[in-house]
Design an enzyme around this catalytic site. Structure first.
Site, short mmCIF file in Angstrom:
data_model
loop_
_atom_site.label_atom_id
_atom_site.label_comp_id
_atom_site.label_asym_id
_atom_site.label_seq_id
_atom_site.Cartn_x
_atom_site.Cartn_y
_atom_site.Cartn_z
N CYS A 1 4.02 -12.13 -40.12
CA CYS A 1 5.41 -12.27 -39.64
C CYS A 1 5.76 -11.12 -38.70
O CYS A 1 6.44 -11.29 -37.70
CB CYS A 1 6.39 -12.26 -40.81
SG CYS A 1 6.26 -13.69 -41.90
N CYS B 1 0.85 -1.19 0.00
CA CYS B 1 0.00 0.00 0.00
C CYS B 1 0.89 1.25 0.00
O CYS B 1 2.10 1.16 0.21
CB CYS B 1 -0.92 0.00 1.22
SG CYS B 1 0.00 -0.04 2.77
N ASP C 1 -5.64 30.79 -48.01
CA ASP C 1 -5.24 32.12 -47.55
C ASP C 1 -4.75 32.87 -48.79
O ASP C 1 -4.08 32.29 -49.65
CB ASP C 1 -4.11 31.98 -46.52
CG ASP C 1 -3.53 33.33 -46.15
OD1 ASP C 1 -4.30 34.22 -45.80
OD2 ASP C 1 -2.29 33.47 -46.23
#
Length: 798
Positions: free
Chosen positions: A118, A43, A494
């Site tokens: 593979c 713990c 743009d």
């Protein structure tokens, strides 16, 4: 300091806490933090107990224990103290083991893989090694990415245990591999000859045992490699094609079908050989880029020119590049002028003129003058090296379609395998035929159980398309973006620097008093002391027409309005028409002309004295010739809507839209408004691509379904952030990219349907006993080969 495993894991998770990450940092004290794995903690209070206890021990300067990760970081005074740590930990009831430093993910070239299963076998084998933190193997590219605590030799040996070979994937190693032709024993040919001898012998009087011996030899020689791969696959708990094929061949031999078994093995070996040869061609699309750069360069020294390996050259050294030679490393021209063919990097069809101060890229060809180039990047950091790295990464990223197919195959194979076993057992137990008959059908179903063609249908197409794009100066960052590009229905551009040059040019000169050359001469004299883009446009216009400036004095800038100078005792001004209005000079005669020119997107430079205006010079950003051609090609490709985004006024935007050929425009936009415009297009149900420079348009690029940056060769940010990068500073390759993406999607769909139909037909034909073992092998390997060849058409698309 090298990363610990915890750091490596943290890269994939946002759930690590501060204490976890802290254990990887260097201590503020004399010693470096060393990490230990701690077991036995039940713990968080156990971690606290251990931490408090050790912190009181003489010689330990710092200690941090993390219960969640099971790690402990210790800073100690000496190496002896580090060695004693496990003993101290044991006193508290726990066990501590020093953790080896994790090597960052390394890349290896893997040879010997016959199919995607593979790759899965190799991944499973290496994942079981405690010294391997993560591993990813890609069959299509033949690359393995592995994070580990092993040496390079140990990695190679581990790979060999799976039946494959590996070499570190450095550029130098790659070039050496490409230069040496590997000679392999032609086992497929030998197996085929033995099969033919056995088949012909069955029609002659030779003993039956000899015919069987020929078939058995064909099985052993042709099946050795698949059997070896099958052994490692089973060992790694992987069910791949090699396992299924070997099982079918052995089963055929057990029931006396030696010819069937030998035919199965030979067809499988032949199919694999052809597949591997085809796959190698797709991988060559990137290797050709690797070999573009010369391995040596001529360096200028105090003792004269000296040849050096590019790997040994440092930044700031001066390279001498003669006409006809390739530039060895990225750099900046310090002496000489020339034209460079930049097609390998940017895909541009025409050479680009270069002069001192200009950047040059490794792999480009010096076509005319001799150059002296200062090295700005080491061999592993050149633009072309980064392109190769990004392309290989892109080729290994799974597209959504591929991810779905892989999930399907993972379920399909075990289901069909179980079905094959049931067919071998249930019908004969129920009295529906002989054991041998159903055993044979079960073996045939085993061969059909591996969906090789289906699994390979998507990745080979993606590798081929991305490789083609890279050779043409376009970086596509992965299969996801390749698929998105093919689905685009609207492209937003743009305006400045994308559709236009991004540099203002003089478009018109109106002389009201003297001739236009005299007006330009006065303007050039005034503007020569300014660095403003509009001033530079006037100077460039004058220089192109060999118009000289005059002797001037008392040069002065008028903030935000223009500039002034005295020429032959008269004070002249160049600036906005408003400047002359403020000086009380009437513009009544030319107001209408000024309004018209400004509404067409021109910025006006008025030239005059304190008494009168001598003329007007119109300056505007001009549309690139290549823009108009590219937009026309995009329309022909089926893009429904071409949209321009600009901050210009309505009149300028309308005129620019007409010149470029865009179908729609959004004007008077602030930078943040571009995002709103993109969202508006998306809300209309369109798949939107945004094209910009990759920096100023970053929010809009991120908002769009697909971000495309221009000018990647000169912009590191664009190369790293956009989904697709056009390496050239123009739209020339955008139509090719869209067509390539659409063809890739079309071919992927063809491959998937062909694979599914072939597999379904094989399954249906098994039950009436029509499908034989060799036909099943032919349908499987043949389908895989056809899928690969179909995908390779993308490599040849012009």
């Amino acid at each position: 300091m090298q990363k610990t495993e915890q750091e490596t894991k943290a890269c994939c998770s946002t759930g690590h806490n501060e204490s976890e990450s802290s254990i990887t940092h260097t201590s503020d004290h004399a010693g470096e933090l060393k990490t230990y794995r701690v077991t036995g903690m039940d713990c968080p209070s156990c971690a606290m107990t251990l931490e408090k206890g050790l912190s009181k021990t003489n010689g330990i300067q710092s200690v941090k224990v993390n219960y969640a990760s099971g790690k402990m970081a210790v800073g100690a005074e000496s190496d002896d103290m580090y060695d004693a740590i496990p003993g101290y930990v044991k006193k508290y009831g726990f066990e501590a083991v020093p953790e080896k430093p994790v090597n960052d993910s390394h890349v290896y070239n893997v040879t010997g893989m016959d199919c995607s299963s593979c790759a899965a076998t190799l991944e499973k084998h290496l994942s079981g090694n405690p010294d391997v933190q993560s591993v990813r193997v890609n069959f299509s590219t033949g690359k393995m990415h592995i994070a580990h605590t092993l040496t390079a030799d140990q990695v190679v040996k581990e790979v060999q245990k799976s039946g494959f070979d590996a070499t570190p994937a450095t550029l130098r190693n790659q070039k050496k591999e490409d230069q040496k032709a590997e000679r392999k024993l032609p086992v497929t040919t030998i197996s085929g000859i033995l099969l033919a001898l056995g088949f012909l012998g069955s029609f002659t009087a030779i003993p039956e045992w000899l015919v069987t011996a020929f078939y058995a030899a064909a099985i052993v020689i042709g099946g050795y490699k698949p059997a070896r791969s099958a052994f490692y696959a089973v060992k790694s708990r992987s069910l791949d094609m090699n396992v299924l094929m070997v099982t079918a061949a052995i089963g055929a031999a057990i029931i006396g079908e030696w010819f069937e078994g030998a035919t199965v093995v030979w067809l499988f070996a032949l199919g694999n050989a052809l597949q591997n040869r085809s796959i190698e061609r797709t991988r060559d699309s990137i290797r050709s880029l690797i070999n573009l750069t010369p391995s040596e360069a001529v360096i200028k020294t105090a003792d004269g020119p000296v040849k050096k390996d590019v790997e040994d050259i440092t930044v700031h050294e001066i390279m001498i590049v003669k006409p006809g030679e390739k530039i060895p490393l990225d750099g900046e021209i310090v002496a000489g002028m020339s034209s460079l063919n930049q097609a390998p990097i940017t895909g541009e069809s025409l050479p680009v003129d270069k002069e001192p101060g200009d950047k040059v890229y490794a792999g480009t060809v010096n076509e005319s003058g001799s150059l002296e180039v200062k090295v700005t990047r080491l061999s592993e950091d050149t633009t072309i090296a980064r392109i190769i790295h990004l392309v290989e990464e892109a080729q290994e990223k799974k597209a959504p379609t591929q991810a779905f197919i892989d999930r399907f195959a993972a379920v399909y194979t075990p289901i069909v395998f179980i079905l094959a076993l049931l067919i071998m057992i249930v019908p004969p137990l129920a009295g529906f035929g002989a054991w041998g008959e159903w055993f044979y059908r079960g073996l045939t179903l085993l061969v059909v159980a591996c969906p090789c063609a289906l699994v390979i249908s998507t990745p080979v197409a993606i590798v081929s398309a991305i490789g083609n794009a890279a050779r043409n100066g376009v970086l596509i960052k992965g299969g996801t973006f390749l698929e998105k590009a093919g689905a685009i229905s609207a492209i937003a551009f743009d305006k400045t620097g994308t559709l236009t040059e991004g540099k203002p040019k003089v478009t018109q000169v109106i002389a009201l008093q003297d001739d236009s050359d005299a007006l330009v001469s006065i303007a050039k004299t005034i503007e020569e002391h300014s660095t403003h883009p509009i001033a530079q446009a006037v100077i460039s216009y004058a220089n192109e027409r060999n118009i000289s400036s005059q002797a001037g004095s008392q040069f002065s800038a008028i903030a935000g309005k223009g500039a002034t100078a005295v020429i032959d005792g008269t004070e002249y001004f160049a600036g906005k028409p408003k400047l002359f209005s403020e000086m009380g000079i009437s513009t009544a005669g030319i107001d209408e002309r000024i309004d018209v020119m400004q509404s067409e997107g021109n910025t006006l430079v008025a030239v005059g004295t304190r008494d009168r205006i001598l003329g007007l010079i119109a300056v505007a950003d001009t549309v690139r010739d290549i823009t108009v051609r590219s937009i026309e090609k995009l329309k022909q490709s089926g893009i429904g809507e071409m949209v321009m985004l600009t901050g210009d006024n309505e009149g300028t935007a309308k005129k620019m839209a007409a010149e470029t050929g865009v179908t729609r425009y959004f004007a008077e936009l602030m930078p943040e408004d571009k995002v709103t415009a993109v969202k508006k297009l998306q809300n209309e149900g369109k798949q939107v691509a945004m094209v910009g420079d990759g920096i100023n348009d970053a929010p809009a690029l991120a908002t769009a379904d697909l971000g495309i940056a221009m000018g990647g060769a000169g912009t590191d940010t664009a190369m790293e952030t956009a989904d697709i990068v056009l390496m050239a500073d123009n739209l020339e390759k955008l139509p090719h990219t869209i067509r390539l993406s659409r063809n890739a999607i079309k071919i992927i769909k063809q491959n998937i349907w062909f694979s599914l139909i072939t597999k379904l037909a094989a399954l249906v034909l098994i039950f009436p006993g029509v499908l034989t073992l060799w036909m099943a092998v032919l349908s499987d390997t043949g389908a895989a080969l056809i899928v690969i060849l179909n995908s390779m058409r993308l490599l040849r698309q012009k």
